[in-house]
Design an enzyme around this catalytic site. Structure first.
Site: not given
Ligand code: DOR
Ligand code: ZN
Length: 450
Positions: A74, A76, A78, A109, A193, A241, A307, A311
């Protein structure tokens, strides 16, 4: 898209190949540390284990130990479509390698979300020559998507039951049973999720992580899990999670896989009092955090996953309401938990089952164990090399970590497909990661649960 990775069975190999490299020392084999030599082929597979192997360069790891590299189900990364200067497939997979991870599951996502074959192919084309570790690509499961076409190309599906970063419109609860039934027929792993937005509180806006926990409470997670159970039998269902001991108790024995993250295991809603700790699902009260940790330490949580949601610090450093949710963690996941092994709060076999063996099996990949026929994705870890996590020494562009000051033990060396990619804690290797897809040896019901 490449064919799935093929496990190298003994009878496929013909005459035994000469090893290209031999690693010697104490290694984690069949549940315990044993002194051994590991012969590795030119193309990066474990050929044999023995006592006095010959025929290649021999590297003795000394006081350190040899462990399998991990799989992180898991992350991300980006890409494509992330804000300028944020994470990429190149930067995120390099952090993964430095943290001892050989395969990441990249979430869909991104912008645009991975909802059709062209967006999947677009993302896959960004992996060769740029990824430091292997990447398995999730597709977004939406009631309106052409799921069979996606299943022919993706590595897994992700289903969001609540709104989150990049996914403002989760499916209507009434559509979920039919989506799950269709996914069950398609055979790929499905990660969910699990937060039920109808259980979110709306009384007053959250101003800190304690308020965020009240706004998206454990009851929303528990209600979402109820919607998923019982899972249609052939479905390879995994709940992302999980945050409370009540969720663990509900999922154990229900024939599904599930994960806990380092942030939900190690941080409560009072650990960091700003939007830097805003995450979905929220950090929980200390009693829930401790209960989740105790369940994890007892081996009741099948999988550890980061996860990783990196950011930028500038975006997190805002009033709580307007800040994005998510915390980075792919580089620190294993090192934080190796430190808990060192302090005797966690047993090494429990950690390696959750971080290496079960997630690799979940993705149908031949690694996560030190055994012949498995990929030579290996770590050299010296448990005496304790350090503290510091954002300025991490390698991600996001520039911060919620674990600042936490004790950690980073792998000293990392081997990816038999070649060193990390030496003395720095990335030195070639970038040879590939897109991988699951290859399942067992029956669909052969779920790697705890
Ligand atoms: O806190 C989160 N950030 N939960 C998620 O499900 C997505 C993730 C994100 O992509 O920033
Ligand atoms: Zn996630």
């Amino acid at each position: 898209m490449p064919p799935p990775a093929r496990r190298r069975d003994r009878d496929e190999r013909g005459p035994p190949a000469a090893p290209a490299r031999i690693l010697a020392g104490r290694a984690f084999l069949q549940g315990k540390l044993q002194t051994v030599e590991v012969a590795i082929s030119e193309d990066g597979w474990i050929l044999a284990l023995g006592k006095h192997l010959t025929g290649a360069r021999r590297h003795d790891v000394g006081q350190a130990v040899l462990l399998p590299a991990a799989t992180d189900l898991h992350v991300h990364l980006r890409e494509p479509g992330g804000p300028p200067g944020v994470e990429s497939i190149a930067s995120g997979t390099m952090q993964a390698a430095l943290g001892g991870i050989a395969l990441v599951g990249e979430m869909p996502n991104t912008q645009p979300p991975v909802t059709d074959v062209p967006s999947l192919e677009e993302k896959a084309a960004r992996v060769p020559g740029r990824a430091a570790v292997d990447v398995l690509l999730y597709a977004l499961a939406r009631p309106s998507s052409r799921l069979p076409a996606l299943a022919a190309r993706a590595g897994a599906f992700k289903l969001f039951l609540s709104p989150t970063t990049g996914v403002p419109d989760p499916p209507d609860g009434r559509d979920i049973p039919s989506v799950l039934a269709e996914l069950a027929r398609l055979g790929l792993p499905v990660s969910v999720h699990a937060e039920d937005p109808t259980r979110f509180a709306r009384s007053r806006p959250a101003l800190d992580p304690v308020g965020w926990n009240a706004e998206r409470p454990p009851a929303a997670e528990e209600a979402a899990i109820e919607r998923l159970l019982p899972a249609p039998p052939p479905l390879r269902l995994h709940v992302a999670h999980v945050t409370t001991p009540a969720s663990v108790a509900r999922l154990r024995g229900a024939g599904v896989s599930f994960e806990a993250t380092p942030h939900h295991l190690l941080l409560s809603d009072r650990s960091v009092r700003s939007a830097f700790a805003k995450v979905n699902p929220p950090l929980r009260a200390e009693a829930d955090r401790r209960g989740l940790w105790e369940a994890f330490a007892r081996g009741e949580v099948p999988v550890l996953a980061s996860d990783h949601a990196p950011h930028l610090a500038a975006d997190k450093d805002r009033p709580f309401e307007g800040a994005p949710s998510g915390v980075p963690g792919v580089e620190t996941m294993l090192p934080l938990l190796f430190a808990r092994v060192r302090s005797s709060e966690l047993a090494l076999p429990v950690l390696l089952a959750a971080a290496c063996d079960r997630p690799a099996r979940w993705f149908g990949q031949p690694h996560g164990r030190i055994a012949p026929g498995h990929r030579a994705h290996l770590l050299v870890v010296d448990f005496r090399q304790r350090t503290r996590v510091a954002a300025r020494r991490l390698h991600g562009p996001c520039g911060w970590t919620p674990f600042e000051g936490h004790e950690a033990i980073f792998p000293r060396e990392v081997y990816f497909r038999g070649e060193p990619v990390v030496t003395a804690g720095e990335f030195v290797g070639e970038v040879r990661g590939e897109v991988v897809r699951p290859e399942f040896a067992g029956a669909p019901s052969d779920l790697p649960t705890a």
